[in-house]
Design a protein around this motif. Structure first.
Motif, PDB file in Angstrom:
ATOM      1  N   MET A   1       0.835  -1.203   0.000  1.00 32.11           N
ATOM      2  CA  MET A   1       0.000   0.000   0.000  1.00 32.11           C
ATOM      3  C   MET A   1       0.863   1.243   0.000  1.00 32.11           C
ATOM      4  SD  MET A   1      -3.345  -0.364   2.298  1.00 32.11           S
ATOM      5  CE  MET A   1      -4.050   1.102   1.542  1.00 32.11           C
ATOM      6  N   THR A   2       0.292   2.287  -0.524  1.00 33.64           N
ATOM      7  CA  THR A   2       0.959   3.572  -0.517  1.00 33.64           C
ATOM      8  C   THR A   2      -0.138   4.629  -0.619  1.00 33.64           C
ATOM      9  OG1 THR A   2       2.669   4.888  -1.559  1.00 33.64           O
ATOM     10  CG2 THR A   2       1.327   3.576  -3.016  1.00 33.64           C
ATOM     11  N   SER A   3       0.249   5.854  -0.894  1.00 37.37           N
ATOM     12  CA  SER A   3      -0.774   6.879  -1.048  1.00 37.37           C
ATOM     13  C   SER A   3      -0.344   7.868  -2.118  1.00 37.37           C
ATOM     14  CB  SER A   3      -1.021   7.603   0.274  1.00 37.37           C
ATOM     15  OG  SER A   3       0.135   8.293   0.664  1.00 37.37           O
ATOM     16  N   ILE A   4      -1.346   8.435  -2.799  1.00 28.31           N
ATOM     17  CA  ILE A   4      -1.067   9.459  -3.796  1.00 28.31           C
ATOM     18  C   ILE A   4      -1.953  10.676  -3.505  1.00 28.31           C
ATOM     19  CG2 ILE A   4      -0.371   7.861  -5.615  1.00 28.31           C
ATOM     20  CD1 ILE A   4      -3.236   8.485  -6.809  1.00 28.31           C
ATOM     21  N   TYR A   5      -1.660  11.779  -4.193  1.00 25.29           N
ATOM     22  CA  TYR A   5      -2.477  12.975  -4.042  1.00 25.29           C
ATOM     23  C   TYR A   5      -3.382  13.111  -5.254  1.00 25.29           C
ATOM     24  CZ  TYR A   5       0.342  14.151  -0.104  1.00 25.29           C
ATOM     25  OH  TYR A   5       0.933  14.118   1.116  1.00 25.29           O
ATOM     26  N   ALA A   8      -7.465  17.423  -6.042  1.00 24.18           N
ATOM     27  CA  ALA A   8      -7.844  18.417  -5.041  1.00 24.18           C
ATOM     28  C   ALA A   8      -6.808  18.529  -3.925  1.00 24.18           C
ATOM     29  CB  ALA A   8      -9.203  18.057  -4.459  1.00 24.18           C
ATOM     30  N   GLY A   9      -5.674  17.824  -4.055  1.00 22.72           N
ATOM     31  CA  GLY A   9      -4.648  17.884  -3.024  1.00 22.72           C
ATOM     32  C   GLY A   9      -4.923  16.980  -1.845  1.00 22.72           C
ATOM     33  N   VAL A  16      -1.058  -0.837  -5.157  1.00 21.84           N
ATOM     34  CA  VAL A  16      -0.573  -1.077  -6.516  1.00 21.84           C
ATOM     35  C   VAL A  16      -0.672  -2.571  -6.801  1.00 21.84           C
ATOM     36  CG1 VAL A  16       1.343  -0.762  -8.096  1.00 21.84           C
ATOM     37  CG2 VAL A  16       1.028   0.825  -6.219  1.00 21.84           C
ATOM     38  N   GLU A  18      -0.119  -5.631  -9.674  1.00 19.75           N
ATOM     39  CA  GLU A  18       0.397  -6.070 -10.978  1.00 19.75           C
ATOM     40  C   GLU A  18      -0.594  -7.098 -11.501  1.00 19.75           C
ATOM     41  OE1 GLU A  18       4.261  -7.751 -10.791  1.00 19.75           O
ATOM     42  OE2 GLU A  18       4.361  -8.087 -12.948  1.00 19.75           O
ATOM     43  N   LYS A 170      -6.150   4.362 -11.430  1.00 22.13           N
ATOM     44  CA  LYS A 170      -5.249   4.600 -12.558  1.00 22.13           C
ATOM     45  C   LYS A 170      -4.841   3.258 -13.159  1.00 22.13           C
ATOM     46  CE  LYS A 170      -2.622   7.855 -14.525  1.00 22.13           C
ATOM     47  NZ  LYS A 170      -3.210   9.046 -15.126  1.00 22.13           N
ATOM     48  N   PHE A 172      -1.889   1.530 -15.732  1.00 21.16           N
ATOM     49  CA  PHE A 172      -0.654   1.681 -16.502  1.00 21.16           C
ATOM     50  C   PHE A 172      -0.560   0.499 -17.460  1.00 21.16           C
ATOM     51  CE2 PHE A 172       0.115   3.747 -12.436  1.00 21.16           C
ATOM     52  CZ  PHE A 172       0.543   4.997 -12.860  1.00 21.16           C
ATOM     53  N   GLN A 175       3.014  -1.341 -18.136  1.00 18.07           N
ATOM     54  CA  GLN A 175       3.597  -2.060 -17.005  1.00 18.07           C
ATOM     55  C   GLN A 175       2.625  -3.087 -16.427  1.00 18.07           C
ATOM     56  OE1 GLN A 175       3.800   1.242 -17.420  1.00 18.07           O
ATOM     57  NE2 GLN A 175       5.965   1.272 -17.939  1.00 18.07           N
ATOM     58  N   LEU A 177       0.118  -2.501 -14.584  1.00 16.87           N
ATOM     59  CA  LEU A 177      -0.153  -2.147 -13.189  1.00 16.87           C
ATOM     60  C   LEU A 177      -1.484  -1.425 -13.103  1.00 16.87           C
ATOM     61  CD1 LEU A 177       3.264  -0.672 -12.025  1.00 16.87           C
ATOM     62  CD2 LEU A 177       2.382  -2.941 -11.589  1.00 16.87           C
ATOM     63  N   LEU A 179      -3.866   0.845 -10.127  1.00 16.79           N
ATOM     64  CA  LEU A 179      -3.849   1.495  -8.829  1.00 16.79           C
ATOM     65  C   LEU A 179      -5.272   1.451  -8.301  1.00 16.79           C
ATOM     66  CD1 LEU A 179      -1.608   2.901  -7.294  1.00 16.79           C
ATOM     67  CD2 LEU A 179      -2.385   5.038  -8.238  1.00 16.79           C
TER      68      LEU A 179
ATOM     69  N   HIS B   8       4.941   6.119  -8.141  1.00 18.25           N
ATOM     70  CA  HIS B   8       5.245   7.447  -7.621  1.00 18.25           C
ATOM     71  C   HIS B   8       6.060   8.278  -8.595  1.00 18.25           C
ATOM     72  CE1 HIS B   8       3.252   7.266  -3.868  1.00 18.25           C
ATOM     73  NE2 HIS B   8       3.786   6.094  -3.578  1.00 18.25           N
ATOM     74  N   PRO B  79       1.142  18.473  -2.142  1.00 22.14           N
ATOM     75  CA  PRO B  79       1.067  19.633  -3.034  1.00 22.14           C
ATOM     76  C   PRO B  79       0.560  20.884  -2.317  1.00 22.14           C
ATOM     77  CG  PRO B  79      -0.724  18.111  -3.481  1.00 22.14           C
ATOM     78  CD  PRO B  79       0.134  17.450  -2.454  1.00 22.14           C
ATOM     79  N   ASN B  80       0.089  20.724  -1.080  1.00 21.62           N
ATOM     80  CA  ASN B  80      -0.446  21.861  -0.349  1.00 21.62           C
ATOM     81  C   ASN B  80       0.631  22.670   0.369  1.00 21.62           C
ATOM     82  OD1 ASN B  80      -3.083  21.283  -1.098  1.00 21.62           O
ATOM     83  ND2 ASN B  80      -3.332  19.846   0.587  1.00 21.62           N
TER      84      ASN B  80
END
Lengths: 198, 119
Positions: A1-5, A8-9, A16, A18, A170, A172, A175, A177, A179, B8, B79-80
């Motif tokens: 697990m991870t995190s993205i923005y 809207a921030g 992720v 595969e 998302k 990809f 690859q 992959l 998300l 990332h 980004p903030n």
């Protein structure tokens, strides 16, 4: 697990996966098998670790031995035997999917962790060392037994679980992959099944 | 292939900030969105922890606001964050300064680090 923005921030937790390339190892039809389904193989396996019957099965499809073979019903993608199925063939951004996997083994656990009992949340009122005890498991002389299925301590985790309505953030294609928003059962590198909701 | 690293590289923009360490006093200018309005708020305090790696690396800033200790965790990749200014360099002997939570007043100060060589 991870995190993205996101745009809207906001920080979004995601996993992720595969999810390919898969190979069609068998096509089942109404005429031959009584129902229609597609069998997909994923991941490379060593030839010496694959049984003779499976080796023949993969040979028929014209592929190398695969680690995992799973059948999907109502899989209308129009791929023939031995053809590759990639992520972009099935999933697009914004899809709703189910993830099926085996959860992490937790070992022998008490009822608070295993069944969500609330425990005794107090140190007073005569309570001593039974903050996480299960409490009563039934009445006395009647019924004179403990009912089947009574929730008690025991082995926790390591069960197959379906997480429903996850969103694809998302894809990809190159690859293979994808998300997925949120968590998916199992440890890192675990094999899972992703089902697209139609 | 490291799948998480790849994701990332594609989705998380790399941010460049001046280098700082635990013990430093920083001002973080942070974008706050209220409804459809947007403004920048400054948060000034001591860095008491830098944690994690890659896209999920964070730092914790502690300040005393009206006599109450306030801590805020900022992700480096957020980004903030409009910008970070290093206002003071501190001389400390550990990487996690949680002992400051138990100290008040003059005890809770961090000695300034005199820079002989600019790093």
């Amino acid at each position: 697990m991870t995190s993205i923005y996101d745009g809207a921030g906001k920080n979004v937790a995601c996993t992720v996966v595969e999810a390919g390339p898969c190979v069609v190892t068998q096509v089942k039809t109404e005429d031959t098998d009584g129902y229609s389904a597609v069998q997909l193989g994923f991941g490379e396996a060593k030839e010496k670790n694959t049984t003779q019957p499976l080796l023949g099965h993969f040979q028929k499809a014209g592929t190398t031995p695969k680690r995992k073979v799973v059948e999907f019903r109502n899989f209308s993608i129009g791929k023939a035997l031995g053809e590759e199925v990639n992520v972009a063939d099935v999933f697009t951004e914004g899809d709703t999917i189910n993830a099926i996997g085996v959860t992490k083994g937790k070992g022998f656990q008490g009822v608070v962790k295993r069944h969500g009992f609330s425990g005794v949340n107090d140190q007073t009122h005569g309570q001593h060392n039974r903050g996480r005890a299960p409490g009563s498991i039934g009445a006395s002389s009647f019924p004179s037994k403990v009912f089947k299925g009574m929730r008690m301590a025991g082995r926790d985790g390591g069960q197959q679980v379906t997480v429903k309505n996850l969103r694809v953030l998302k894809v990809f294609p190159e690859q293979n992959l994808i998300l997925v928003k949120g968590a998916i059962p199992g440890h890192k590198g675990a094999t899972i099944i992703l089902e697209k909701k139609i | 292939m490291d799948a998480i690293k790849f994701v990332h590289e594609q989705l998380t923009a790399e941010r460049k900030f001046p280098a700082f360490r635990p013990g430093d006093n920083v001002t973080v200018n942070y974008k706050i969105i209220e409804g459809d309005k947007e403004r920048v708020q400054a948060f000034r305090g001591d860095v008491i922890q830098i944690k994690g790696q890659g896209a999920t690396k964070t730092f914790t800033v502690r300040k005393i606001s009206n006599g109450v200790g306030v801590e805020r965790i900022f992700p480096f990749s957020s980004p903030n964050i409009v910008g970070i200014e290093v206002t003071k360099r501190g001389k400390v002997r550990r990487s996690k300064l949680f002992y400051l939570r138990g100290l008040v007043g003059k005890k809770a100060r961090i000695k300034e680090r005199k820079l002989i060589k600019d790093n």
